[in-house]
Design a protein around this motif. Structure first.
Motif, PDB file in Angstrom:
ATOM      1  N   GLU A 110      38.592  33.456  41.996  1.00  0.00           N
ATOM      2  CA  GLU A 110      39.096  34.761  42.404  1.00  0.00           C
ATOM      3  C   GLU A 110      38.944  35.769  41.276  1.00  0.00           C
ATOM      4  O   GLU A 110      38.992  35.407  40.097  1.00  0.00           O
ATOM      5  CB  GLU A 110      40.570  34.676  42.823  1.00  0.00           C
ATOM      6  CG  GLU A 110      40.802  33.825  44.065  1.00  0.00           C
ATOM      7  CD  GLU A 110      42.231  33.890  44.567  1.00  0.00           C
ATOM      8  OE1 GLU A 110      43.034  34.691  44.026  1.00  0.00           O
ATOM      9  OE2 GLU A 110      42.548  33.139  45.522  1.00  0.00           O
ATOM     10  N   ILE A 111      38.732  37.016  41.657  1.00  0.00           N
ATOM     11  CA  ILE A 111      38.755  38.104  40.682  1.00  0.00           C
ATOM     12  C   ILE A 111      39.777  39.131  41.145  1.00  0.00           C
ATOM     13  O   ILE A 111      40.014  39.298  42.346  1.00  0.00           O
ATOM     14  CB  ILE A 111      37.370  38.772  40.515  1.00  0.00           C
ATOM     15  CG1 ILE A 111      36.958  39.530  41.784  1.00  0.00           C
ATOM     16  CG2 ILE A 111      36.315  37.746  40.130  1.00  0.00           C
ATOM     17  CD1 ILE A 111      35.765  40.450  41.583  1.00  0.00           C
ATOM     18  N   LYS A 134      41.683  42.864  45.900  1.00  0.00           N
ATOM     19  CA  LYS A 134      41.762  44.294  45.619  1.00  0.00           C
ATOM     20  C   LYS A 134      43.217  44.745  45.610  1.00  0.00           C
ATOM     21  O   LYS A 134      43.969  44.464  46.545  1.00  0.00           O
ATOM     22  CB  LYS A 134      40.998  45.091  46.680  1.00  0.00           C
ATOM     23  CG  LYS A 134      39.509  44.827  46.723  1.00  0.00           C
ATOM     24  CD  LYS A 134      38.861  45.710  47.798  1.00  0.00           C
ATOM     25  CE  LYS A 134      37.362  45.532  47.841  1.00  0.00           C
ATOM     26  NZ  LYS A 134      36.736  46.416  48.861  1.00  0.00           N
ATOM     27  N   VAL A 135      43.586  45.470  44.563  1.00  0.00           N
ATOM     28  CA  VAL A 135      44.956  45.974  44.441  1.00  0.00           C
ATOM     29  C   VAL A 135      44.927  47.498  44.508  1.00  0.00           C
ATOM     30  O   VAL A 135      44.372  48.147  43.618  1.00  0.00           O
ATOM     31  CB  VAL A 135      45.600  45.522  43.112  1.00  0.00           C
ATOM     32  CG1 VAL A 135      47.019  46.058  43.008  1.00  0.00           C
ATOM     33  CG2 VAL A 135      45.588  43.998  43.011  1.00  0.00           C
ATOM     34  N   ALA A 146      51.406  44.952  40.423  1.00  0.00           N
ATOM     35  CA  ALA A 146      50.751  44.239  41.520  1.00  0.00           C
ATOM     36  C   ALA A 146      49.489  43.523  41.058  1.00  0.00           C
ATOM     37  O   ALA A 146      49.184  42.420  41.538  1.00  0.00           O
ATOM     38  CB  ALA A 146      50.428  45.216  42.646  1.00  0.00           C
ATOM     39  N   MET A 147      48.752  44.117  40.118  1.00  0.00           N
ATOM     40  CA  MET A 147      47.539  43.469  39.625  1.00  0.00           C
ATOM     41  C   MET A 147      47.878  42.170  38.917  1.00  0.00           C
ATOM     42  O   MET A 147      47.241  41.136  39.148  1.00  0.00           O
ATOM     43  CB  MET A 147      46.772  44.417  38.697  1.00  0.00           C
ATOM     44  CG  MET A 147      46.134  45.597  39.419  1.00  0.00           C
ATOM     45  SD  MET A 147      45.195  46.694  38.320  1.00  0.00           S
ATOM     46  CE  MET A 147      43.702  45.717  38.038  1.00  0.00           C
ATOM     47  N   LEU A 148      48.880  42.203  38.059  1.00  0.00           N
ATOM     48  CA  LEU A 148      49.270  40.991  37.341  1.00  0.00           C
ATOM     49  C   LEU A 148      49.887  39.962  38.283  1.00  0.00           C
ATOM     50  O   LEU A 148      49.693  38.752  38.114  1.00  0.00           O
ATOM     51  CB  LEU A 148      50.247  41.344  36.216  1.00  0.00           C
ATOM     52  CG  LEU A 148      49.616  42.061  35.014  1.00  0.00           C
ATOM     53  CD1 LEU A 148      50.692  42.575  34.062  1.00  0.00           C
ATOM     54  CD2 LEU A 148      48.653  41.142  34.267  1.00  0.00           C
ATOM     55  N   ALA A 149      50.619  40.444  39.287  1.00  0.00           N
ATOM     56  CA  ALA A 149      51.234  39.529  40.259  1.00  0.00           C
ATOM     57  C   ALA A 149      50.189  38.841  41.119  1.00  0.00           C
ATOM     58  O   ALA A 149      50.457  37.785  41.711  1.00  0.00           O
ATOM     59  CB  ALA A 149      52.215  40.294  41.144  1.00  0.00           C
ATOM     60  N   SER A 150      48.984  39.411  41.198  1.00  0.00           N
ATOM     61  CA  SER A 150      47.908  38.837  42.009  1.00  0.00           C
ATOM     62  C   SER A 150      47.179  37.704  41.296  1.00  0.00           C
ATOM     63  O   SER A 150      46.373  36.997  41.913  1.00  0.00           O
ATOM     64  CB  SER A 150      46.890  39.930  42.380  1.00  0.00           C
ATOM     65  OG  SER A 150      47.499  40.940  43.152  1.00  0.00           O
ATOM     66  N   VAL A 151      47.447  37.534  40.020  1.00  0.00           N
ATOM     67  CA  VAL A 151      46.786  36.483  39.237  1.00  0.00           C
ATOM     68  C   VAL A 151      47.403  35.126  39.555  1.00  0.00           C
ATOM     69  O   VAL A 151      48.627  34.970  39.595  1.00  0.00           O
ATOM     70  CB  VAL A 151      46.899  36.781  37.733  1.00  0.00           C
ATOM     71  CG1 VAL A 151      46.314  35.639  36.905  1.00  0.00           C
ATOM     72  CG2 VAL A 151      46.201  38.102  37.405  1.00  0.00           C
TER      73      VAL A 151
END
Length: 367
Positions: A110-111, A134-135, A146-151
């Motif tokens: 994932e990216i 995508k955030v 949200a970007m960090l939570a998506s990791v």
């Protein structure tokens, strides 16, 4: 029917949509004057020292270039204050980006990236079977929470485009520090600074991205010669990273990633400090000219640290794009980044004359 001979990922693949070429508009409308302000190109022209260097190299075109251009790597590393082993040169910043994705991505990885942002992150990784997370932006900035939570454990790469394309805004020093602090070490952090030379004049722009590589080896900082130095046509860019990652990146892709003219142009450009500063000053003037005009119309723009401005007109961007194109002005309609940006558009800065022509034609369209 025979078997499918194509890569499976091509079934849902959406390639990059480039800005409409001048030649295409000329054929379609038969216009004499066309201002292409859609692709964030330097409208002033290339660095004179880059042009001189190219001319001097023309007689050597019968020879292959160096796979690793020794002199350019040495000169650039001295300017940047890094070891040569940390530098990777490629066919534009985008070329180095493809090298990085080819180096790290496996099917199912994932990216994480912002939305909207530079679309080649999605294109390159999805073609290799990665899941693209995508955030959406938060207001006029990144949603770092949200970007960090998506990791998660499947995340392989985390992309931060700053200044961001197409919006032009930046990540603050506090936001960059937080990403470096909280992102797991085994996730490759890519900081894309294609517009670095333009943004670096602002006191708001984080100045220590290269230092991050020293603290966090799994980091890649991308930069380009295309914008500030005006040599987009020869394609050359570079990455600053750890020696271990750099060694891997250099081995991926074609044997000769950069042609002789690009190498020569870059060697000339890095010495052209006077041109660099001149362009940055002219760009700031042109950008302000656009913002002042937009203010009179009541249009809202993202804060820009680049050579383009992303603006909400409240009008259908596809309609505005088509009407301006009929009058010889090529812009980038926001709908290309999704329906949410239907009323937005991006325009590159240029000379004062070009900006005035855009303003005049926009007024004509609005009337």
């Amino acid at each position: 029917m025979g078997k499918n001979i194509f890569r499976n990922e091509l079934a849902d693949f959406k390639p990059y949509v480039q800005g409409k070429p001048i030649e295409a508009v000329r054929r379609e409308y038969g216009l004499d004057r066309i201002e292409k302000l859609a692709s964030n190109e330097n409208q002033i022209g290339p660095s004179p020292k880059a042009v001189e260097a190219i001319k001097a190299e023309l007689a050597e075109l019968n020879f292959y270039p160096e796979s690793y251009p020794f002199d350019l790597q040495r000169e650039l590393s001295e300017i940047l204050g890094i070891d040569e082993e940390q530098l990777v040169l490629g066919s534009g910043g985008e070329g180095v980006l493809w090298q990085a994705v080819l180096t790290f991505i496996n099917t199912g990885d994932e990216i994480v990236l912002a939305d909207p942002t530079f679309d080649v992150y999605r294109i390159s990784a999805s073609l290799l079977g990665a899941v693209v997370v995508k955030v959406p932006l938060k207001g006029m900035g990144f949603d770092i929470d949200a970007m960090l939570a998506s990791v998660n454990e499947k995340t392989k790469m985390f992309f931060l485009c700053s200044p961001n394309n197409p919006t032009g805004h930046i990540a603050s020093q506090a936001e960059v520090d937080r990403i470096v602090r909280e992102l797991p070490e085994d996730v490759v952090l890519v900081i894309d600074e294609a517009y670095y030379e333009l943004a670096s004049f602002s006191p708001d722009f984080p100045k220590d991205s290269i230092a991050i590589v020293g603290r966090r080896p799994n980091t890649i900082v991308l930069r380009s010669f295309s914008k500030t130095y005006g040599i987009a046509g020869v394609r050359i860019g570079y990455a600053i990273t750890s020696p271990e990652i750099a060694a891997r990146l250099r081995g991926v892709g074609p044997t000769f990633k950069i042609n002789r003219l690009a190498i020569a142009a870059a060697r000339g450009a890095v010495k052209d400090v006077e041109y660099r500063d001149m362009y940055a000053a002219q760009n700031a003037t042109a950008r302000q000219m656009l913002l002042d005009y937009y203010e009179t119309k009541g249009w809202v723009s993202f804060p820009s640290y680049t050579n383009f401005v992303f603006t909400d007109t409240g009008l259908d961007s596809k309609w505005l794009f088509e009407e301006l194109q009929k009058r010889g002005v090529i812009i980038r309609p926001g709908v290309l980044w999704g329906e949410k940006w239907q009323t937005w558009f991006r325009i590159s800065t240029g000379t004062a004359e070009q900006m005035q022509y855009f303003i005049d034609m926009t007024e004509e369209v609005l009337r």
